[in-house]
Write a protein that holds these residues in place. Structure first.
Motif, short mmCIF file in Angstrom:
data_model
loop_
_atom_site.label_atom_id
_atom_site.label_comp_id
_atom_site.label_asym_id
_atom_site.label_seq_id
_atom_site.Cartn_x
_atom_site.Cartn_y
_atom_site.Cartn_z
N PHE A 166 31.38 -23.25 -22.03
CA PHE A 166 29.85 -23.26 -21.72
C PHE A 166 28.87 -23.31 -22.47
CE2 PHE A 166 31.47 -24.97 -17.21
CZ PHE A 166 32.24 -24.08 -16.76
N TYR A 189 29.11 -19.40 -23.94
CA TYR A 189 30.38 -18.50 -22.26
C TYR A 189 32.02 -18.95 -22.47
CZ TYR A 189 25.29 -16.78 -20.55
OH TYR A 189 24.65 -16.26 -20.41
N PHE A 223 23.17 -24.81 -17.97
CA PHE A 223 24.41 -25.40 -18.35
C PHE A 223 24.69 -26.13 -18.85
CE2 PHE A 223 26.05 -20.86 -18.32
CZ PHE A 223 24.98 -19.71 -17.81
N GLY A 224 25.37 -26.18 -19.77
CA GLY A 224 26.63 -27.76 -19.64
C GLY A 224 27.34 -27.67 -19.12
N SER A 225 28.30 -28.65 -18.79
CA SER A 225 29.28 -28.84 -17.59
C SER A 225 30.35 -28.49 -18.07
CB SER A 225 29.42 -30.82 -17.70
OG SER A 225 29.59 -31.43 -18.83
#
Lengths: 111, 118
Positions: A89, A36, A101-103
């Motif tokens: 992301f 994203y 989600f990743g950070s």
């Protein structure tokens, strides 16, 4: 336990260069991996996504590389442009359940 | 509508107060999601609606958080007895069919509501 780990936290690239963002995951059941793009004050927008049955997917200047054995996937932005400056992301999902989600990686493309 | 809308865009409240955050999904989208995004972090799943029912509420942090979608369209996220740790951007997303349809449907995110608890 963080399900998806993303790096780097921030990235500066010159215009025309290649931006590379990496993600690693733990759960081998994950079967869908989207990326994203988020601009300030906006919600995330789907950029590109991949399933684990392929090792690479390309859409325009954006490519996902997927390494199932290493449990890693990455986003490559070719010919990076100042308009690509945003936060990116990675995410993962399995069996149509919720997304993890990743950070995030804040990308700054210098003109 | 043109996209997912969320109101208010900003909400400042005092610790202990009750707040309601509203989400208007894209017309015709049966699935609706709520996420919480803290500063410098990725979205964190809270709850997912398929139609009027909550299909997965496993991300709600505690019983102070509650969400409804009574007519299968607009949804309201309700937070009771707000705490400073609730300060974050609350994102809503909708998709055409949701997660149970057998295919991955793109989630369309709204701009979020920035909640600040003083």
């Amino acid at each position: 336990q963080q399900q998806v780990k993303q790096s780097p936290q921030s990235l500066i690239v010159q215009k025309g260069g290649i931006s590379i963002i990496n993600c690693a995951y733990e759960n081998t059941a994950f079967d869908y991996f989207p990326w994203y793009q988020q601009f300030p004050g906006k919600g995330p927008a789907l950029l590109i996504a991949i399933r684990p049955d392929v090792s690479e997917k390309k859409e325009g200047r954006f490519t996902i590389s997927f390494n199932k054995s290493a449990k890693q996937f990455s986003l490559h932005i070719m010919d990076s442009q100042p308009g690509d400056s945003a936060t990116y992301f990675c995410a993962a999902n399995y069996n149509f359940n919720k997304f993890y989600f990743g950070s995030g990686t804040k990308l700054n493309v210098k003109p | 509508g043109a996209g997912v809308s969320q109101t208010p865009s900003n909400k400042v409240t005092e610790k202990g107060k009750y707040v309601e955050l509203r989400c208007d999904p894209i017309s015709g989208h049966t699935a609706l999601y709520w996420y919480r995004q803290s500063l410098g972090q990725g979205p964190e799943f809270l709850i997912y609606f398929q139609g009027t029912g909550a299909a997965d509420d496993s991300g709600l942090p505690n019983d102070r958080f509650f969400a409804v979608r009574p007519e299968g369209s607009v949804s309201t996220l309700k937070i009771q007895r707000t705490e400073r740790g609730d300060s974050a951007v609350y994102l809503c997303a909708s998709s055409l069919f949701g997660l149970a349809k057998g295919t991955y449907n793109e989630q369309f995110f709204g701009p979020g509501t920035r909640l600040t608890v003083l």
